[in-house]
Design a protein around this motif. Structure first.
Motif, PDB file in Angstrom:
ATOM      1  N   ILE A 145      -5.505  -0.721  -7.452  1.00 30.90           N
ATOM      2  CA  ILE A 145      -7.129   0.383  -7.118  1.00 30.90           C
ATOM      3  C   ILE A 145      -5.758   1.890  -6.549  1.00 30.90           C
ATOM      4  O   ILE A 145      -5.287   1.310  -6.020  1.00 30.90           O
ATOM      5  N   ILE A 146      -6.844   2.576  -6.508  1.00 30.38           N
ATOM      6  CA  ILE A 146      -6.713   3.636  -6.498  1.00 30.38           C
ATOM      7  C   ILE A 146      -7.642   3.830  -5.098  1.00 30.38           C
ATOM      8  O   ILE A 146      -9.186   4.636  -6.180  1.00 30.38           O
ATOM      9  N   VAL A 147      -7.193   4.376  -4.098  1.00 27.93           N
ATOM     10  CA  VAL A 147      -8.817   4.959  -3.139  1.00 27.93           C
ATOM     11  C   VAL A 147      -8.315   5.887  -2.382  1.00 27.93           C
ATOM     12  O   VAL A 147      -7.353   5.828  -1.925  1.00 27.93           O
ATOM     13  N   ARG A 148      -9.554   6.233  -1.865  1.00 33.05           N
ATOM     14  CA  ARG A 148      -8.882   7.241  -1.274  1.00 33.05           C
ATOM     15  C   ARG A 148      -9.684   7.136   0.734  1.00 33.05           C
ATOM     16  O   ARG A 148     -11.008   6.746   0.223  1.00 33.05           O
ATOM     17  N   GLN A 149      -8.974   7.442   1.791  1.00 34.87           N
ATOM     18  CA  GLN A 149      -9.239   7.435   2.740  1.00 34.87           C
ATOM     19  C   GLN A 149      -9.168   8.295   3.166  1.00 34.87           C
ATOM     20  O   GLN A 149      -8.829   9.828   3.912  1.00 34.87           O
ATOM     21  N   GLU A 150     -10.641   7.998   4.104  1.00 39.71           N
ATOM     22  CA  GLU A 150     -10.849   9.920   4.505  1.00 39.71           C
ATOM     23  C   GLU A 150     -10.456   9.369   6.591  1.00 39.71           C
ATOM     24  O   GLU A 150     -10.347   8.450   6.925  1.00 39.71           O
ATOM     25  N   TYR A 151      -9.725  10.439   7.139  1.00 40.08           N
ATOM     26  CA  TYR A 151      -9.488  10.942   8.366  1.00 40.08           C
ATOM     27  C   TYR A 151     -10.358  11.357   8.837  1.00 40.08           C
ATOM     28  O   TYR A 151     -11.209  12.184   8.286  1.00 40.08           O
ATOM     29  N   SER A 152     -10.119  11.733  10.123  1.00 37.05           N
ATOM     30  CA  SER A 152     -10.784  13.265  10.574  1.00 37.05           C
ATOM     31  C   SER A 152     -10.327  13.680  10.367  1.00 37.05           C
ATOM     32  O   SER A 152      -9.529  14.152  10.145  1.00 37.05           O
ATOM     33  N   GLY A 153     -11.179  14.731  10.828  1.00 35.49           N
ATOM     34  CA  GLY A 153     -11.399  16.302  10.159  1.00 35.49           C
ATOM     35  C   GLY A 153     -11.783  16.674   8.806  1.00 35.49           C
ATOM     36  O   GLY A 153     -11.252  17.609   8.547  1.00 35.49           O
ATOM     37  N   GLY A 154     -11.743  15.600   7.744  1.00 36.78           N
ATOM     38  CA  GLY A 154     -11.992  16.182   6.925  1.00 36.78           C
ATOM     39  C   GLY A 154     -10.111  15.429   6.134  1.00 36.78           C
ATOM     40  O   GLY A 154     -10.936  15.656   4.814  1.00 36.78           O
ATOM     41  N   LEU A 183      -5.153   9.315  -1.107  1.00 33.31           N
ATOM     42  CA  LEU A 183      -5.314   8.700  -1.993  1.00 33.31           C
ATOM     43  C   LEU A 183      -4.338   7.567  -1.685  1.00 33.31           C
ATOM     44  O   LEU A 183      -2.629   7.787  -1.613  1.00 33.31           O
ATOM     45  N   LEU A 184      -4.529   6.154  -1.542  1.00 32.04           N
ATOM     46  CA  LEU A 184      -4.081   4.927  -1.130  1.00 32.04           C
ATOM     47  C   LEU A 184      -3.433   4.170  -2.704  1.00 32.04           C
ATOM     48  O   LEU A 184      -4.557   3.645  -3.169  1.00 32.04           O
ATOM     49  N   GLU A 185      -2.517   3.913  -2.936  1.00 27.72           N
ATOM     50  CA  GLU A 185      -2.541   2.737  -3.832  1.00 27.72           C
ATOM     51  C   GLU A 185      -2.352   1.802  -3.408  1.00 27.72           C
ATOM     52  O   GLU A 185      -1.236   1.230  -3.082  1.00 27.72           O
ATOM     53  N   MET A 186      -3.347   0.776  -3.785  1.00 27.89           N
ATOM     54  CA  MET A 186      -3.576  -0.441  -3.294  1.00 27.89           C
ATOM     55  C   MET A 186      -3.063  -2.084  -4.706  1.00 27.89           C
ATOM     56  O   MET A 186      -3.757  -2.114  -5.611  1.00 27.89           O
ATOM     57  N   ALA A 187      -2.019  -2.703  -3.774  1.00 27.28           N
ATOM     58  CA  ALA A 187      -1.963  -3.823  -4.674  1.00 27.28           C
ATOM     59  C   ALA A 187      -3.113  -4.527  -4.637  1.00 27.28           C
ATOM     60  O   ALA A 187      -3.865  -4.726  -3.155  1.00 27.28           O
ATOM     61  N   THR A 188      -3.132  -5.448  -5.324  1.00 25.36           N
ATOM     62  CA  THR A 188      -4.650  -6.677  -5.490  1.00 25.36           C
ATOM     63  C   THR A 188      -3.410  -8.215  -4.843  1.00 25.36           C
ATOM     64  O   THR A 188      -2.618  -7.936  -5.220  1.00 25.36           O
ATOM     65  N   PRO A 189      -4.587  -9.026  -4.344  1.00 24.95           N
ATOM     66  CA  PRO A 189      -6.022  -8.756  -3.641  1.00 24.95           C
ATOM     67  C   PRO A 189      -5.719  -7.765  -2.595  1.00 24.95           C
ATOM     68  O   PRO A 189      -5.013  -8.480  -1.868  1.00 24.95           O
ATOM     69  N   ALA A 190      -6.506  -6.773  -2.195  1.00 19.79           N
ATOM     70  CA  ALA A 190      -7.223  -6.942  -1.517  1.00 19.79           C
ATOM     71  C   ALA A 190      -8.368  -6.430  -0.725  1.00 19.79           C
ATOM     72  O   ALA A 190      -9.479  -6.511  -1.487  1.00 19.79           O
ATOM     73  N   ILE A 219       0.650  -1.035   0.023  1.00 19.39           N
ATOM     74  CA  ILE A 219       0.590   0.103  -0.475  1.00 19.39           C
ATOM     75  C   ILE A 219       0.940   1.559   0.422  1.00 19.39           C
ATOM     76  O   ILE A 219       1.988   1.504   0.810  1.00 19.39           O
ATOM     77  N   LYS A 220       0.488   2.155  -0.935  1.00 18.32           N
ATOM     78  CA  LYS A 220       1.452   2.920  -1.323  1.00 18.32           C
ATOM     79  C   LYS A 220       0.693   4.833  -0.843  1.00 18.32           C
ATOM     80  O   LYS A 220      -0.791   4.672  -1.828  1.00 18.32           O
ATOM     81  N   VAL A 221       1.096   5.674  -0.246  1.00 17.53           N
ATOM     82  CA  VAL A 221       0.507   6.712  -0.412  1.00 17.53           C
ATOM     83  C   VAL A 221       0.906   7.487  -1.811  1.00 17.53           C
ATOM     84  O   VAL A 221       1.680   7.497  -1.395  1.00 17.53           O
ATOM     85  N   VAL A 222      -0.358   7.894  -2.557  1.00 20.42           N
ATOM     86  CA  VAL A 222      -0.115   8.184  -3.669  1.00 20.42           C
ATOM     87  C   VAL A 222      -0.439   9.988  -3.420  1.00 20.42           C
ATOM     88  O   VAL A 222       0.786  11.053  -4.215  1.00 20.42           O
TER      89      VAL A 222
END
Lengths: 319, 254
Positions: free
Chosen positions: B154-163, B167-174, A182-185
């Motif tokens: 896959i590229i996903v957007r992970q949300e944290y506190s305070g807005g 963007l995280l790039e994850m290798a599959t399987p995930a 997992i990498k931060v883009v």
């Protein structure tokens, strides 16, 4: 009883919820409190340690890989620390990291896990907790033998942090290598959209019961009349009825206005986290069991689409 | 890319909840059920991935009251395949108990990505996505909004506190614990559902038992509302009048 606290921080600035965990660890009678800090470099570890004078030990995993939060790497670190230290109690906050890591750590260490905790005592080697479930409509009272892991709601348990004169010792642990890819883009800052709800003195917040944008003008007109900002709970934002910048709650903005008038918001813990410090909370909901009525100062069980226009009219006629 | 989306039913929270006699669970006899709102977001996200990136989407659910209809709705919305996992008896519906069942189904289906709602309102003992990921030994990220496929990643957007977010790039399987889809969930036409009335949802048989190990004890209770809000009573006009007076008294209105 040995307690391990996972520290949520951004570049060494510790989250309020983590201080609450440390205070909780102290108040339930821990004989030692240790804190796990994953950080990009040693300076950040020292910065974190300096903010935690009440604890014995900071367990530090510092490496450039930890510059950003990475779910699996941080979980690996937590798992290894639990194995190394054998704590009786592990405390995480109900934040993104708490969700990412609570279950994973419970699985890896085969320890029991209780989430959404709002109250905790330790009685005869048992963790006695109350948690909010079913969107706050029910309370789950759970007794769990130690050792155990708890994920605690931010803002729910407020006790004083016992400070000592000594800064904690820093114990460095070998950091795991990320095998999970997992990498931060990109790191993204909050989208303001020109609105800063944290500065609003008056907020009218609408919940899922809005049902669509057709009736939004009813809410906007009341807000205009009261000179208030319109805000929404998460389902309203997710449905696209209001922009993200107007979201109050866990993944939105934390607000503290003088007036928080809310309609059709049930009061899930994630929302309460963002507004419970408001000075005057008035809640309208059609469900008399809505958990918001336990937090609001004033409330009414009613159809908001009937009451809000009448209220707006009364306010306009009197101004 | 092969996607599995997990769907679950939750009690309708605007209905009154009642407890079983031993107060260890809610009484499921009369409650209404609806799709877990985060699973609804997951379903939408999976269909969006099918539309944008030609993903093959399988919806799975544990066989239970109302689940056939749930899976038919998923088919009507556009998933390629729907399967139900049957258990002889569901003793414990917690994510902790059922995670091994889902994980076994996923091993069978061998997807690249599993999408599941970030939480369920009864996740007292932990959320499903991280449990499944731990069982499978896959990478996992929760609180995800927005999701796209780029080649085999896959590229996903992970949300944290305070807005804040990343963007995280994850290798599959995930495994992804989804909070919000890129677009709000679509509606499905009743006619499409009617077309599926006679369709049978196939069973996926797995020979793994749920995790029924009990640690400690749990009692459910209604929250104490006695120290809560001062309630305004009466009809619409009476309530509006009382709120108006309160706002005047506190200096928010003239």
């Amino acid at each position: 009883m040995k307690t391990l606290v996972y520290v949520d921080h951004v570049d060494g600035v510790i989250a309020d919820a983590t201080f609450e965990l440390v205070a909780l660890a102290q108040s339930v009678g821990s004989s030692s409190v240790e804190a796990l800090v994953c950080a990009g470099n040693e300076e950040i570890v020292e910065k974190v340690a300096a903010q935690l004078p009440g604890i014995e030990n900071v367990i530090a995993a510092s490496s450039s890989e930890f510059e950003n939060y990475l779910p699996n790497l941080h979980l690996q670190c937590l798992n290894e620390t639990i194995e190394l230290k054998n704590p009786d109690l592990v405390l995480l906050s109900y934040s993104t990291s708490g969700v990412d890591m609570g279950s994973g750590a419970a699985y890896a260490s085969n320890l029991p896990l209780v989430c959404y905790v709002t109250e905790m005592t330790i009685e005869a080697s048992e963790m006695v907790t109350a948690s909010q479930v079913y969107g706050g409509k029910l309370v789950a009272n759970v007794k769990t033998p130690l050792p155990a892991i708890a994920v605690v709601m931010p803002g729910a348990i407020k006790s004083d942090l016992a400070k000592k004169d000594t800064t904690p010792a820093i114990e460095t642990i070998t950091t795991p290598t990320d095998t999970t890819n997992i990498k931060v883009v990109e790191s993204l800052q909050p989208e303001s959209g020109g609105i800063d709800l944290t500065k609003a003195e008056r907020i009218v917040c609408i919940g899922r019961a809005l049902g669509g944008t057709e009736k939004l003008p009813i809410v906007e007109e009341l807000a205009n009349t009261l000179d208030a900002e319109v805000a929404g709970s998460r389902p309203v934002i997710d449905a696209g009825w209001l922009p993200k910048a107007r979201q109050v709650g866990k993944s939105g903005t934390k607000v503290k206005p003088k007036l928080y008038l809310m309609a059709g918001v049930s009061g899930a813990a994630e929302h309460l986290e963002g507004m419970s410090d408001s000075e005057l909370i008035i809640a309208l909901n059609s469900d008399e069991q809505a958990p918001i009525f336990s937090k609001a100062h004033y409330g009414a069980v009613c159809d908001m689409f009937h009451v809000l226009p009448v209220l707006t009219e009364r306010l306009q006629n009197n101004s | 890319m092969k996607v599995v989306v997990i769907l679950r039913l939750n009690p309708v929270l605007t209905d009154e909840l009642e407890l079983t006699e031993d107060e260890s669970d809610i009484d499921r006899e009369w409650i209404g059920l609806e799709i877990n709102q985060f699973d609804d977001q997951s379903l939408e996200q999976a269909i969006l991935l099918k539309e944008s990136s030609d993903a093959h989407v399988t919806a799975i659910a544990i066989k239970d009251e109302g689940v056939e209809r749930l899976l038919k709705t998923a088919l009507a919305k556009g998933v390629d395949q729907a399967l139900q996992i049957s258990l002889e008896e569901i003793e414990d519906r917690s994510s902790r108990a059922l995670a091994p069942m889902y994980a076994a189904a996923i091993r069978e289906l061998q997807p690249d990505v599993v999408i599941v709602g970030v939480l369920s309102t009864d996740d007292l003992f932990g959320e499903l996505a991280p449990y499944i990921a731990a069982d499978l030994g896959w990478s996992q990220a929760s609180a995800i909004s927005d999701f796209r496929i780029e080649a085999d990643k896959i590229i996903v957007r992970q949300e944290y506190s305070g807005g804040r977010a990343a963007l995280l790039e994850m290798a599959t399987p995930a495994v992804v614990g989804l909070q919000t889809a890129t677009q709000p969930p679509r509606y499905v036409a009743g006619s499409k559902l009617r077309d599926l009335l006679k369709v049978e949802i196939p069973n996926l048989s797995i020979d793994v038992a749920p995790n029924l190990e009990k640690v400690g004890s749990t009692e459910l209770a209604l929250p104490d509302l006695s120290e809560g809000a001062t309630m305004f009573e009466g009809d619409t006009d009476a309530i509006a009048e009382q709120i108006h007076s309160l706002l005047q008294e506190k200096g928010f209105a003239s």
